[in-house]
Write a protein that holds these residues in place. Structure first.
Motif, mmCIF file in Angstrom:
data_model
loop_
_atom_site.group_PDB
_atom_site.id
_atom_site.type_symbol
_atom_site.label_atom_id
_atom_site.label_comp_id
_atom_site.label_asym_id
_atom_site.label_seq_id
_atom_site.Cartn_x
_atom_site.Cartn_y
_atom_site.Cartn_z
ATOM 1 N N ARG A 13 0.859 -1.184 0.000
ATOM 2 C CA ARG A 13 0.000 0.000 0.000
ATOM 3 C C ARG A 13 0.898 1.238 0.000
ATOM 4 O O ARG A 13 2.067 1.173 0.398
ATOM 5 C CB ARG A 13 -0.933 0.012 1.219
ATOM 6 N N GLN A 60 -4.251 6.156 4.794
ATOM 7 C CA GLN A 60 -3.256 5.108 4.985
ATOM 8 C C GLN A 60 -3.539 4.307 6.254
ATOM 9 O O GLN A 60 -3.387 3.085 6.280
ATOM 10 C CB GLN A 60 -1.853 5.732 5.038
ATOM 11 N N ASP A 95 -6.701 2.184 5.544
ATOM 12 C CA ASP A 95 -6.381 1.075 4.636
ATOM 13 C C ASP A 95 -5.676 -0.056 5.374
ATOM 14 O O ASP A 95 -5.940 -1.244 5.109
ATOM 15 C CB ASP A 95 -5.505 1.566 3.484
ATOM 16 N N SER A 132 -7.296 -3.800 5.936
ATOM 17 C CA SER A 132 -6.625 -4.977 5.373
ATOM 18 C C SER A 132 -6.428 -6.069 6.408
ATOM 19 O O SER A 132 -6.350 -7.255 6.074
ATOM 20 C CB SER A 132 -5.273 -4.571 4.772
#
Length: 471
Positions: A415, A445, A448, A452
């Protein structure tokens, strides 16, 4: 006694014995006192060897202007006879600025030893014996290395473009230094080029370096290269330096640190910030480090709030020797190590934000790319603020906005975790504008990463806040 020994040695044929090996000697000196209150010394070391009771000059180093801790690029090559007592004397002189000869020079003192002592220890450090027999504070260090018998040379040519201008009234005066990495991970000066005056696009003269000096004949040994743009080298005491501490106005480093830090501290429960520096020689032994604690406390590098960060930064500057090169992979790896430990906890509530302030082009780009790719699997983000007017075009590749960043092996980042902002774009803007641009991508960020991992945010009732909140 010496004459008796030499007479006996000559009669026995000891001095005509074959050379055991050739060795190279490299010199550094620390703590040379300023004899002139208005200027620093211009030191030079003369090597003499005793022969038949007399000291005979063998060679001398270059003169390094305005320096109290010189590292000489000159290498002394000597024949070593194991069975002989080869007495050496290293004489330190302060060379007159208008004359390079010894007649007008000031003799600062000397160090005596044998070649055997140097070789047995590989590195010998001794205090300077001043004129009159008193021991001075200056230390001369002599490092020895046996030559491998490889007589090959390599021819090198270097040039540079768009160097940062460090001088106020003229352009920078750049020179190039080539270092090699020793087996013990220390760095050793191999060659220093001439200085190209008043030029931001220098072309240095082609030069030859022996493979023995460059890499001990080992073709796989790594190099690092450091460029010093001017004699001041960004000295914090010089008003032209980006690190200059003005009594009334913060420098660009402080502006960026405060602008970003004041935003981040609101999301840090204990307001304690670990702060590290890189690319400097640090006390007490002044070895170069790329991940030292700014407060010089290895066990606890944390600073109390933004004010603590500012105070630690200002306090450490006078104690450092600004150096190089600009390697940021070690500091990324240090933070990644802490972030990797968080992965194994049950709650995984800590997210790490690494703020890097740098004024130079990254010199370990391959290692940095690899470090970022590995860090993209961890709960961390990296913010890079470019200070000064250097060419930061390579930083855009790390940012990843124009494409997917990959490691040297081709592995893509999991990422996007890097945000780069040149401070010069915000010189005349408010601190809030800089912070907004720098921190713009961090919230996504963070989200994310936890998405995940399938980790949902806790509601306020599931944890206790570290501080009271007003209405």
């Amino acid at each position: 006694m010496t004459d008796i020994y030499e007479s006996a040695a000559n009669s026995l044929g000891l001095f005509s014995s074959p050379c055991l090996t050739k060795v190279e000697l490299r010199l550094t000196c620390k703590g040379i006192s300023d004899r002139d209150a208005l200027s620093k010394p211009d030191p030079c070391i003369v090597l003499k060897m005793q022969s038949h009771g007399q000291w005979m000059e063998v060679d001398r180093t270059e003169v390094i202007r305005s320096c109290v801790n010189p590292t000489y690029s000159k290498v002394f090559t000597l024949d070593f006879y194991f069975e002989e007592v080869q007495r050496l004397r290293f004489e330190l002189y302060d060379i007159n600025s208008s004359h390079n000869g010894l007649k007008e020079a000031d003799f600062l003192g000397s160090v005596e030893c044998t070649l055997g002592q140097i070789i047995s220890q590989r590195k010998l450090s001794k205090a300077l014996l001043r004129p009159g027999g008193t021991v001075g504070k200056a230390i001369i260090t002599v490092s020895a290395e046996e030559l491998t018998g490889n007589d090959d040379y390599i021819e090198l040519s270097f040039s540079a473009r768009k160097l940062d201008d460090k001088d106020f009234f003229s352009k920078s005066d750049p020179f190039l230094e080539i270092y090699r990495v020793n087996d013990d991970a220390t760095m050793q000066l191999v060659y220093r080029t001439e200085t190209v005056m008043n030029n931001l696009n220098p072309v240095w003269k082609t030069f030859k370096v022996s493979l023995n000096s460059l890499c001990s004949g080992d073709h796989e040994r790594k190099l690092q290269v450091a460029i010093d743009f001017t004699a001041s080298n960004g000295d914090p005491r010089n008003s032209c330096s980006l690190h200059y501490i003005h009594p009334y106005q913060p420098n660009e480093y402080l502006k960026a640190l405060v602008a970003v830090g004041e935003i981040c501290q609101d999301y840090d429960s204990d307001k304690m910030f670990p702060a590290f520096g890189f690319g400097a020689r640090i006390p007490p032994d002044y070895k170069i480090s790329h991940d030292f604690a700014v407060n010089f406390n290895k066990e606890n590098p944390e600073c109390a709030g933004i004010q603590g960060l500012v105070e630690a930064y200002q306090a450490c500057l006078p104690k450092l020797q600004l150096y190089g090169p600009t390697n940021i992979a070690p500091i990324i790896q240090k933070v990644a190590k802490s972030a990797s430990q968080e992965v194994h906890t049950k709650e995984a509530m800590q997210y790490f934000i690494l703020l890097i302030l740098t004024d130079g082009v990254i010199t370990d780009m391959a290692d940095t790319r690899e470090a970022i790719v590995q860090a993209s699997h961890l709960p961390m983000s990296i913010i890079i603020v470019g200070i000064g007017n250097a060419d930061f075009s390579d930083m855009q590749m790390l940012d990843g906005d124009d494409g997917i960043l990959r490691s040297p092996k081709g592995e893509p980042v999991l990422r996007d975790i890097v945000q780069f902002v040149p401070f010069r774009n915000f010189k005349h803007a408010s601190p809030a504008a800089l912070a907004k641009s720098v921190l713009a991508e961090v919230p996504n960020q963070v989200v994310d990463y936890y998405n995940s991992k399938g980790i949902k945010p806790k509601v306020p009732s599931e944890y206790q806040s570290s501080r009271p909140f007003g209405p």
